[in-house]
Design a protein around this motif. Structure first.
Motif, PDB file in Angstrom:
ATOM      1  N   GLY A 246      48.403  36.117  27.580  1.00 40.67           N
ATOM      2  CA  GLY A 246      49.525  37.001  27.248  1.00 40.67           C
ATOM      3  C   GLY A 246      49.198  38.363  26.889  1.00 40.67           C
ATOM      4  N   ARG A 247      47.730  38.943  26.979  1.00 42.43           N
ATOM      5  CA  ARG A 247      47.580  40.030  26.424  1.00 42.43           C
ATOM      6  C   ARG A 247      47.213  41.055  27.842  1.00 42.43           C
ATOM      7  NH1 ARG A 247      46.920  40.833  20.535  1.00 42.43           N
ATOM      8  NH2 ARG A 247      46.595  38.611  19.807  1.00 42.43           N
ATOM      9  N   THR A 248      47.461  42.145  27.811  1.00 42.25           N
ATOM     10  CA  THR A 248      47.233  43.108  28.887  1.00 42.25           C
ATOM     11  C   THR A 248      46.052  44.129  28.160  1.00 42.25           C
ATOM     12  OG1 THR A 248      49.443  42.878  29.619  1.00 42.25           O
ATOM     13  CG2 THR A 248      48.143  44.801  30.341  1.00 42.25           C
ATOM     14  N   PRO A 249      45.030  43.757  28.537  1.00 47.05           N
ATOM     15  CA  PRO A 249      43.738  44.567  27.977  1.00 47.05           C
ATOM     16  C   PRO A 249      43.564  45.721  28.722  1.00 47.05           C
ATOM     17  CG  PRO A 249      42.868  42.826  29.474  1.00 47.05           C
ATOM     18  CD  PRO A 249      44.360  42.738  29.612  1.00 47.05           C
ATOM     19  N   VAL A 250      42.826  46.880  28.172  1.00 50.26           N
ATOM     20  CA  VAL A 250      42.240  47.873  28.731  1.00 50.26           C
ATOM     21  C   VAL A 250      40.785  47.600  29.370  1.00 50.26           C
ATOM     22  CG1 VAL A 250      41.143  50.276  28.196  1.00 50.26           C
ATOM     23  CG2 VAL A 250      43.402  49.553  27.196  1.00 50.26           C
ATOM     24  N   ALA A 251      40.612  47.799  30.537  1.00 48.97           N
ATOM     25  CA  ALA A 251      39.188  47.423  31.082  1.00 48.97           C
ATOM     26  C   ALA A 251      38.586  48.961  31.453  1.00 48.97           C
ATOM     27  CB  ALA A 251      39.626  47.155  32.768  1.00 48.97           C
TER      28      ALA A 251
ATOM     29  N   ASP B 290      42.031  45.474  41.962  1.00 46.18           N
ATOM     30  CA  ASP B 290      42.890  44.280  41.706  1.00 46.18           C
ATOM     31  C   ASP B 290      43.497  43.858  40.519  1.00 46.18           C
ATOM     32  OD1 ASP B 290      40.250  43.730  41.216  1.00 46.18           O
ATOM     33  OD2 ASP B 290      40.690  41.428  40.883  1.00 46.18           O
ATOM     34  N   LEU B 291      42.691  44.332  39.292  1.00 43.36           N
ATOM     35  CA  LEU B 291      43.088  44.024  38.021  1.00 43.36           C
ATOM     36  C   LEU B 291      44.128  45.320  37.585  1.00 43.36           C
ATOM     37  CD1 LEU B 291      39.961  43.692  36.168  1.00 43.36           C
ATOM     38  CD2 LEU B 291      41.611  41.908  36.791  1.00 43.36           C
ATOM     39  N   ALA B 292      44.244  46.311  38.098  1.00 43.75           N
ATOM     40  CA  ALA B 292      45.126  47.657  37.991  1.00 43.75           C
ATOM     41  C   ALA B 292      46.429  47.093  38.602  1.00 43.75           C
ATOM     42  CB  ALA B 292      44.470  48.718  38.460  1.00 43.75           C
ATOM     43  N   GLU B 293      46.480  46.216  39.988  1.00 40.69           N
ATOM     44  CA  GLU B 293      47.508  45.913  40.528  1.00 40.69           C
ATOM     45  C   GLU B 293      48.371  44.971  39.567  1.00 40.69           C
ATOM     46  OE1 GLU B 293      46.147  44.563  44.306  1.00 40.69           O
ATOM     47  OE2 GLU B 293      45.805  46.767  44.897  1.00 40.69           O
ATOM     48  N   ARG B 294      47.568  44.216  38.756  1.00 36.62           N
ATOM     49  CA  ARG B 294      48.152  43.157  37.957  1.00 36.62           C
ATOM     50  C   ARG B 294      48.634  43.764  36.489  1.00 36.62           C
ATOM     51  NH1 ARG B 294      43.368  38.796  38.132  1.00 36.62           N
ATOM     52  NH2 ARG B 294      45.016  37.788  36.659  1.00 36.62           N
TER      53      ARG B 294
ATOM     54  N   ASP C  92      45.238  48.079  32.231  1.00 35.60           N
ATOM     55  CA  ASP C  92      44.839  49.659  32.138  1.00 35.60           C
ATOM     56  C   ASP C  92      43.619  49.899  32.378  1.00 35.60           C
ATOM     57  OD1 ASP C  92      44.781  52.088  31.076  1.00 35.60           O
ATOM     58  OD2 ASP C  92      45.561  51.571  29.211  1.00 35.60           O
ATOM     59  N   VAL C  93      43.087  50.533  33.368  1.00 38.12           N
ATOM     60  CA  VAL C  93      41.768  50.485  33.941  1.00 38.12           C
ATOM     61  C   VAL C  93      41.440  52.066  33.487  1.00 38.12           C
ATOM     62  CG1 VAL C  93      40.461  50.840  35.903  1.00 38.12           C
ATOM     63  CG2 VAL C  93      41.955  48.897  35.717  1.00 38.12           C
ATOM     64  N   ARG C  94      40.226  52.297  32.855  1.00 34.86           N
ATOM     65  CA  ARG C  94      39.854  53.513  32.274  1.00 34.86           C
ATOM     66  C   ARG C  94      38.647  53.749  32.752  1.00 34.86           C
ATOM     67  NH1 ARG C  94      42.538  53.962  25.947  1.00 34.86           N
ATOM     68  NH2 ARG C  94      44.633  53.005  26.751  1.00 34.86           N
ATOM     69  N   GLN C  95      38.130  54.887  33.226  1.00 32.24           N
ATOM     70  CA  GLN C  95      36.998  55.126  33.731  1.00 32.24           C
ATOM     71  C   GLN C  95      35.939  55.931  32.647  1.00 32.24           C
ATOM     72  OE1 GLN C  95      36.572  57.720  37.478  1.00 32.24           O
ATOM     73  NE2 GLN C  95      34.461  57.163  37.693  1.00 32.24           N
ATOM     74  N   ALA C  96      34.684  55.259  32.359  1.00 33.89           N
ATOM     75  CA  ALA C  96      33.927  55.596  31.847  1.00 33.89           C
ATOM     76  C   ALA C  96      32.476  55.017  31.714  1.00 33.89           C
ATOM     77  CB  ALA C  96      34.165  55.693  30.269  1.00 33.89           C
ATOM     78  N   ALA C  97      31.336  55.761  31.909  1.00 30.46           N
ATOM     79  CA  ALA C  97      30.208  55.050  32.105  1.00 30.46           C
ATOM     80  C   ALA C  97      29.526  55.338  30.310  1.00 30.46           C
ATOM     81  CB  ALA C  97      29.017  56.003  32.952  1.00 30.46           C
TER      82      ALA C  97
END
Length: 282
Positions: A24-29, A39-43, A46-51
């Protein structure tokens, strides 16, 4: 509480995200390439870009993050510097807990693979961010690359002698990490994580045989000979050397973890090797 996974597009990272979603958690990826987790963003993730090497991007990605899982990178020779970037960004962001995926007995572990984990743990020890060490033993999935050949040839090669490896499934380690990220009392803890099964390679061969329904035996090689076999199979020399060295470490008992930490975090036994091999072969 905001929970983030650094390295969320990898095999372990995705499994941790799935565990959190089920809870039941919505994590930051946090990922290098957001397209890999579209596909995770569609669900709703919270998708964040960083190397790991991009400090500015890491600062943006960790904004508002309370707990962070730092999954170790896979660029040999670069990992301590990369991990340090993440740790420093976590300090600047005020992260309340950083969990790092390490290797059993990292401070004394002689394996080539342990060197950068040991370096990262040293950076964490001197940092201001509270942390937890998840010292993962072998994944049973580590043997899947040679599984088809072992079944076809009837021989599992290695250099582990009679040493035992306390393996578990990647999903087991992911579930343990998710547990640490979503419950309290883990700050400052060092978890030596290994599965219920502590198998010799002869017993691994038996598990492969059971999963495949065909006889498979174990053939022990000298470390250099095994490295040569891995190179002949197409593995780059640096990885072949590291894996052969790991087998020598297994022979010496460095991955024979019997702490029970994984089972306590899971609240259940770990996944048997034969189940992982059977699923892969099906």
């Amino acid at each position: 509480m905001t929970v983030a996974i650094a390295g969320a597009s990898g095999q372990l990272g995705r499994l941790v995200v799935e565990e959190l979603l089920r809870a039941g958690r919505t994590p930051v990826a946090i990922v290098r390439d957001p397209q890999k987790v579209a596909d995770l963003a569609e669900r709703g993730v919270d998708v964040r870009q960083a190397a790991y090497g991009d400090a500015a991007a890491l600062d943006r990605a960790l904004a508002g993050v309370d707990r962070l899982l730092l999954i170790s990178g896979n660029e040999f020779g670069e990992r301590v510097a990369q991990h340090t970037n993440v740790i420093r960004a976590a300090e600047r962001a005020g992260v309340q807990l950083l969990a790092y995926t390490s290797i059993p007995g990292a401070t004394e572990n002689p394996l080539i693979l342990a060197q950068e984990h040991r370096g990262t743990e040293a950076v964490l020890a001197e940092s201001t961010v509270p942390y937890t060490l998840l010292r993962n033993s072998w994944y049973w999935e580590n043997y899947l690359g040679g599984l088809a050949h072992a079944v076809e040839s009837g021989v599992l090669h290695g250099a582990a002698g009679q040493g035992r490896v306390a393996g578990a499934s990647r999903a087991d380690y992911a579930a343990a990490a998710a547990r640490v990220l979503t419950t309290d009392g883990h700050e400052g803890r060092v978890y030596e994580l290994g599965g219920d099964e502590r198998l010799t390679y002869a017993e691994l061969a038996q598990a492969i045989s059971e999963a495949a329904g065909k006889p498979v035996r174990y053939e022990n090689l000298a470390e250099a000979d095994y490295a040569a076999v891995l190179e002949q199979a197409g593995l780059p020399a640096v990885y072949a050397k590291a894996l052969a060295d790991a087998d020598t470490g297994i022979a010496a008992g460095v991955l024979d973890v019997d702490s029970g930490d994984l089972q306590k975090l899971l609240g259940r036994p770990s996944t048997p090797a034969v189940e992982v091999f059977r699923a892969a072969l099906s």
